[in-house]
Each structure stands twice: as structure tokens, then as C-alpha cells.
Design a protein around this motif. Sequence first.
Motif, PDB file in Angstrom:
ATOM      1  N   GLY A  15       0.640  -1.058  -0.160  1.00 14.48           N
ATOM      2  CA  GLY A  15      -0.071  -0.090  -0.072  1.00 14.48           C
ATOM      3  C   GLY A  15       0.677   1.099   0.048  1.00 14.48           C
ATOM      4  N   LYS A  16       0.150   2.307  -0.244  1.00 18.97           N
ATOM      5  CA  LYS A  16       0.974   3.562  -0.003  1.00 18.97           C
ATOM      6  C   LYS A  16       2.018   3.740   1.290  1.00 18.97           C
ATOM      7  CE  LYS A  16      -0.102   8.606   0.015  1.00 18.97           C
ATOM      8  NZ  LYS A  16       1.548   8.991  -0.944  1.00 18.97           N
ATOM      9  N   GLY A  17       3.157   4.398   1.273  1.00 14.03           N
ATOM     10  CA  GLY A  17       3.786   4.626   2.239  1.00 14.03           C
ATOM     11  C   GLY A  17       2.930   5.300   3.514  1.00 14.03           C
ATOM     12  N   GLY A  18       3.139   4.742   4.672  1.00 19.38           N
ATOM     13  CA  GLY A  18       2.643   5.548   5.791  1.00 19.38           C
ATOM     14  C   GLY A  18       1.168   5.237   6.212  1.00 19.38           C
ATOM     15  N   VAL A  19       0.752   4.208   5.439  1.00 18.26           N
ATOM     16  CA  VAL A  19      -0.680   3.764   5.674  1.00 18.26           C
ATOM     17  C   VAL A  19      -0.754   2.735   6.804  1.00 18.26           C
ATOM     18  CG1 VAL A  19      -1.719   4.503   3.368  1.00 18.26           C
ATOM     19  CG2 VAL A  19      -0.973   2.254   3.893  1.00 18.26           C
ATOM     20  N   GLY A  20       0.380   2.163   7.275  1.00 18.43           N
ATOM     21  CA  GLY A  20       0.217   1.186   8.392  1.00 18.43           C
ATOM     22  C   GLY A  20       0.518  -0.118   7.909  1.00 18.43           C
ATOM     23  N   LYS A  21       0.966  -0.405   6.636  1.00 19.56           N
ATOM     24  CA  LYS A  21       1.174  -1.741   5.871  1.00 19.56           C
ATOM     25  C   LYS A  21       1.951  -2.576   6.942  1.00 19.56           C
ATOM     26  CE  LYS A  21       4.608  -0.649   2.724  1.00 19.56           C
ATOM     27  NZ  LYS A  21       5.811  -1.541   3.245  1.00 19.56           N
ATOM     28  N   SER A  22       3.028  -2.068   7.531  1.00 17.45           N
ATOM     29  CA  SER A  22       3.659  -2.875   8.318  1.00 17.45           C
ATOM     30  C   SER A  22       3.059  -3.414   9.512  1.00 17.45           C
ATOM     31  CB  SER A  22       5.031  -2.374   8.700  1.00 17.45           C
ATOM     32  OG  SER A  22       5.980  -1.736   7.681  1.00 17.45           O
ATOM     33  N   THR A  23       2.246  -2.659   9.963  1.00 15.22           N
ATOM     34  CA  THR A  23       1.278  -3.060  11.103  1.00 15.22           C
ATOM     35  C   THR A  23       0.569  -4.180  10.676  1.00 15.22           C
ATOM     36  OG1 THR A  23       1.578  -0.674  12.135  1.00 15.22           O
ATOM     37  CG2 THR A  23      -0.041  -1.865  13.004  1.00 15.22           C
ATOM     38  N   VAL A  24      -0.291  -4.097   9.448  1.00 12.55           N
ATOM     39  CA  VAL A  24      -1.275  -4.923   9.100  1.00 12.55           C
ATOM     40  C   VAL A  24      -0.565  -6.388   9.042  1.00 12.55           C
ATOM     41  CG1 VAL A  24      -2.815  -5.783   7.409  1.00 12.55           C
ATOM     42  CG2 VAL A  24      -2.752  -3.307   8.007  1.00 12.55           C
ATOM     43  N   ALA A  25       0.880  -6.233   8.560  1.00 14.86           N
ATOM     44  CA  ALA A  25       1.618  -7.539   8.213  1.00 14.86           C
ATOM     45  C   ALA A  25       1.873  -8.142   9.556  1.00 14.86           C
ATOM     46  CB  ALA A  25       2.945  -7.168   7.788  1.00 14.86           C
ATOM     47  N   ALA A  26       2.085  -7.159  10.686  1.00 14.64           N
ATOM     48  CA  ALA A  26       2.424  -8.013  11.928  1.00 14.64           C
ATOM     49  C   ALA A  26       1.079  -8.495  12.455  1.00 14.64           C
ATOM     50  CB  ALA A  26       2.890  -6.720  12.839  1.00 14.64           C
ATOM     51  N   ALA A  27       0.068  -7.970  12.230  1.00 18.68           N
ATOM     52  CA  ALA A  27      -1.136  -8.375  12.916  1.00 18.68           C
ATOM     53  C   ALA A  27      -1.407  -9.437  12.241  1.00 18.68           C
ATOM     54  CB  ALA A  27      -2.513  -7.380  12.576  1.00 18.68           C
ATOM     55  N   LEU A  28      -1.432  -9.790  10.729  1.00 14.68           N
ATOM     56  CA  LEU A  28      -1.764 -10.978  10.159  1.00 14.68           C
ATOM     57  C   LEU A  28      -0.623 -12.122  10.613  1.00 14.68           C
ATOM     58  CD1 LEU A  28      -2.090  -9.809   6.422  1.00 14.68           C
ATOM     59  CD2 LEU A  28      -3.888 -11.195   7.775  1.00 14.68           C
ATOM     60  N   GLY A  29       0.639 -11.681  10.997  1.00 14.64           N
ATOM     61  CA  GLY A  29       1.606 -12.789  11.474  1.00 14.64           C
ATOM     62  C   GLY A  29       0.922 -13.178  12.897  1.00 14.64           C
ATOM     63  N   VAL A  30       0.401 -12.487  13.924  1.00 14.00           N
ATOM     64  CA  VAL A  30      -0.054 -12.889  14.936  1.00 14.00           C
ATOM     65  C   VAL A  30      -1.187 -13.610  14.851  1.00 14.00           C
ATOM     66  CG1 VAL A  30      -1.323 -11.995  17.186  1.00 14.00           C
ATOM     67  CG2 VAL A  30       0.819 -10.748  16.324  1.00 14.00           C
ATOM     68  N   LEU A  31      -2.059 -13.588  13.795  1.00 12.79           N
ATOM     69  CA  LEU A  31      -3.190 -14.309  13.560  1.00 12.79           C
ATOM     70  C   LEU A  31      -2.952 -15.545  13.140  1.00 12.79           C
ATOM     71  CD1 LEU A  31      -6.173 -12.213  11.789  1.00 12.79           C
ATOM     72  CD2 LEU A  31      -6.157 -13.103  14.108  1.00 12.79           C
ATOM     73  N   ALA A  32      -1.854 -15.874  12.179  1.00 18.58           N
ATOM     74  CA  ALA A  32      -1.468 -16.962  11.734  1.00 18.58           C
ATOM     75  C   ALA A  32      -0.923 -17.901  12.880  1.00 18.58           C
ATOM     76  CB  ALA A  32      -0.223 -16.605  10.766  1.00 18.58           C
ATOM     77  N   ALA A  33       0.006 -17.358  13.804  1.00 21.18           N
ATOM     78  CA  ALA A  33       0.439 -18.113  14.874  1.00 21.18           C
ATOM     79  C   ALA A  33      -0.760 -18.303  15.933  1.00 21.18           C
ATOM     80  CB  ALA A  33       1.401 -16.973  15.789  1.00 21.18           C
ATOM     81  N   ARG A  34      -1.731 -17.583  16.175  1.00 17.62           N
ATOM     82  CA  ARG A  34      -2.875 -18.055  16.933  1.00 17.62           C
ATOM     83  C   ARG A  34      -3.540 -19.165  16.255  1.00 17.62           C
ATOM     84  NH1 ARG A  34      -5.933 -12.324  18.067  1.00 17.62           N
ATOM     85  NH2 ARG A  34      -4.528 -11.438  19.474  1.00 17.62           N
ATOM     86  N   ASP A  49      10.581  -2.360  10.848  1.00 15.67           N
ATOM     87  CA  ASP A  49       9.414  -1.876  11.105  1.00 15.67           C
ATOM     88  C   ASP A  49       8.665  -2.845  11.811  1.00 15.67           C
ATOM     89  OD1 ASP A  49      10.400   0.682   9.992  1.00 15.67           O
ATOM     90  OD2 ASP A  49       9.151   0.188   8.069  1.00 15.67           O
ATOM     91  N   VAL A  50       8.481  -3.963  11.285  1.00 18.77           N
ATOM     92  CA  VAL A  50       7.363  -4.750  11.905  1.00 18.77           C
ATOM     93  C   VAL A  50       7.950  -5.615  13.283  1.00 18.77           C
ATOM     94  CG1 VAL A  50       6.787  -7.187  11.524  1.00 18.77           C
ATOM     95  CG2 VAL A  50       6.705  -5.645   9.673  1.00 18.77           C
ATOM     96  N   LEU A  51       9.567  -5.757  13.213  1.00 28.56           N
ATOM     97  CA  LEU A  51       9.731  -6.278  14.720  1.00 28.56           C
ATOM     98  C   LEU A  51       9.662  -5.241  15.421  1.00 28.56           C
ATOM     99  CD1 LEU A  51      11.112  -8.750  15.629  1.00 28.56           C
ATOM    100  CD2 LEU A  51      13.380  -7.755  14.922  1.00 28.56           C
TER     101      LEU A  51
END
Length: 336
Positions: A15-34, A49-51
Motif C-alpha cells: 500500500g502507499k507509504g505511511g498507511v500502516g502496512k507494516s502494522t497490518v503485516a504484523a497483525a496477520l502474523g499474530v493471527l497466523a500464529a494464533r 518496522d514490523v519487529l
Amino acid sequence: MPEDLLQRRLVVVTGKGGVGKSTVAAALGVLAARSGRRAVVAEVGRRGDVLDTLLSPADRPAGGATTDDDDDDGFVERAVPVRGASGTLHHVSISPEAALREYLRDQLPIPAIADLLGSGKVFTGLTAATPGLRELLALGKVWELAQPVRRTPGAEPYDLCILDAPASGHAVSTLSAPVQFARTARVGPVARQGATIAATLGDPAQTAVVVVATAEELPVSEALELEDALGGRVGIHVALGVVNGVLPDRFSAADRDALAAGAPHDPAIAVADVHARRAHDQQRQLARFRRGFRRPVVTLPAATGRRLGPDDVDALADRLEQGLRRLRADGPGTTR
């Protein structure tokens, strides 16, 4: 379908820079682990950024560095704690230089030649003379992380690789690099590598894209263009749109008029007026995005703090999971 998102081998978040795509990637990672998956979130360019969002201050390495040194030949696949997860989550930061060295060592029988070709000066010359090579090398490592049998000696496979891809324009050039190399080179190991990666990216059973935007005019326009570019020019399946940072819209039209009238006379009313007008404008842009985006859309609320941490990512993962469940309940064709 979006409910099958985490069943892919590779999910690309852009997505466009600054929209929070790294945060969404992190949230997807959490969902996958759950959900019991062994997942890895990969960042290109060693940004970290994600770490930074997944690790609490107590879990971060001494000195605050969360990325690996650019001169390191290897990739650190760091385990990340996820509360209440039956699966595991890892993070890796990718540099094209290290990806080239790893690829050459895998392809060439003599380590000294691989080290020479992978040296800094040679790499700079190769990438300067070969547009798109950096992108192909980085994607080659992402592809390797997503394989059920990995070529990295001793490395365990992942069920899912989530790529925190570059911002919109660069993402298109990065994701189209394998196809371009396969067409240009035609024969040889680079052509074969490009064709193999392109086949994985173009297979909707293996790869899906999540396009992230905020409810603002320019990010929405860029996200709509990105869906067209990825689905058309690159040929990658876009599965989901995520609109991030949505404010609650609590005020009616009459309320907004009253707030606007009182704003010049009361600082508290002025703050409420700004919030009301911004939230209302977000709803207009969100409706525009839903009209133009051909895939289902979920929303995430605006974060309260400037720097996000594991608790914030957990909360966003909850909201993302709720949105995906609603899409599943509503059935095919829904946009909410």
C-alpha cells in the motif's frame, strides 16, 4: 476468499507509504500464529518496522538494534513471542546483497568464487548494469522462505510467509521483476529462477495480496490503482483490502453543524469539530474505496498511541479476525 488468506504459502502486504502496512503485516502474523501456523514476517531492506511493533522494550536486543548488519552473510530468523498462540511467529529482514551471496553459494560449487561474485563491488556493478536484479534477489529469498522444502541448510520450513512489501509503486516493480527476467533472459539459471518465482506469485492457491490504505483521498486512489496494476500487469491475486486508522463517526449532520458553530468560541468544541469533520470525510473516502475495490474490504480502528507495541498489534489482530469472520458469514460478494 479472504477467510482462506492464512492458508496460502505467501501473503504480500502493500500500500502507499505511511498507511500502516507494516502494522497490518504484523497483525496477520499474530493471527497466523494464533491459528497454529508456523509463520514468518519478512521485511525487505532491513527496515525493522514490523519487529519494532512485535517486540516489547524488554524483548528488544541490547542497544535497541532490531535488524541485522548489512554485511552479515546470513539471515536471522528471529522468534517473536505471541501470547496464547498454538503456533509460532518469526521475523526476518532481507537485504539483496545477502540474498545474492546465499544464492551464489547454492548455485556455485566453489565457495571462493561465490564469495568473490557476491562481494560489495561486484554486487554494485551487477545491480547498476541489471535493472530489477535487486528486486529479483530479494524475492528469491522470500520465495525460499515460502517453500515446503527449503534450500537453506538446516532451515525449518514455514507454513506461511508474510511479506511486508515496499510501498505501492516500488511494490509493482518488485513483484513484476521475476516475470521480466524470465522473459528477458529466456534461458539459464536466472531465467529459471525468475520463471519459478513468477509461477508461485501468479498462483492464487499459493499467493495472495493484501492492499492497505487509509480513508483519505490519495491513499484510496493509489490503492485502487494498485489493485489494477497487480491484477493486470503483474498477474497476482489481490484477496483483500484493509482500510487502516478509521475514526469512529459519532456525529450526525446536525451535530456537525452545531459543533462548527460553537468551535470558534470553545477550544473543547473546536477539538470535537475537527474530529467530527475528519471522521465524516473518512466515511466518504471509505465508501469510495468500497465502490472501486473489487475485493472484500475490512477496516481497522485508529491507534491511540504514536508508537505501537505488542498489545496494540494484538488488539488490531482481534479486529482483523472479527472482520474476516464477518466476511465469511456474509458470504461471497460482500465488501464489508
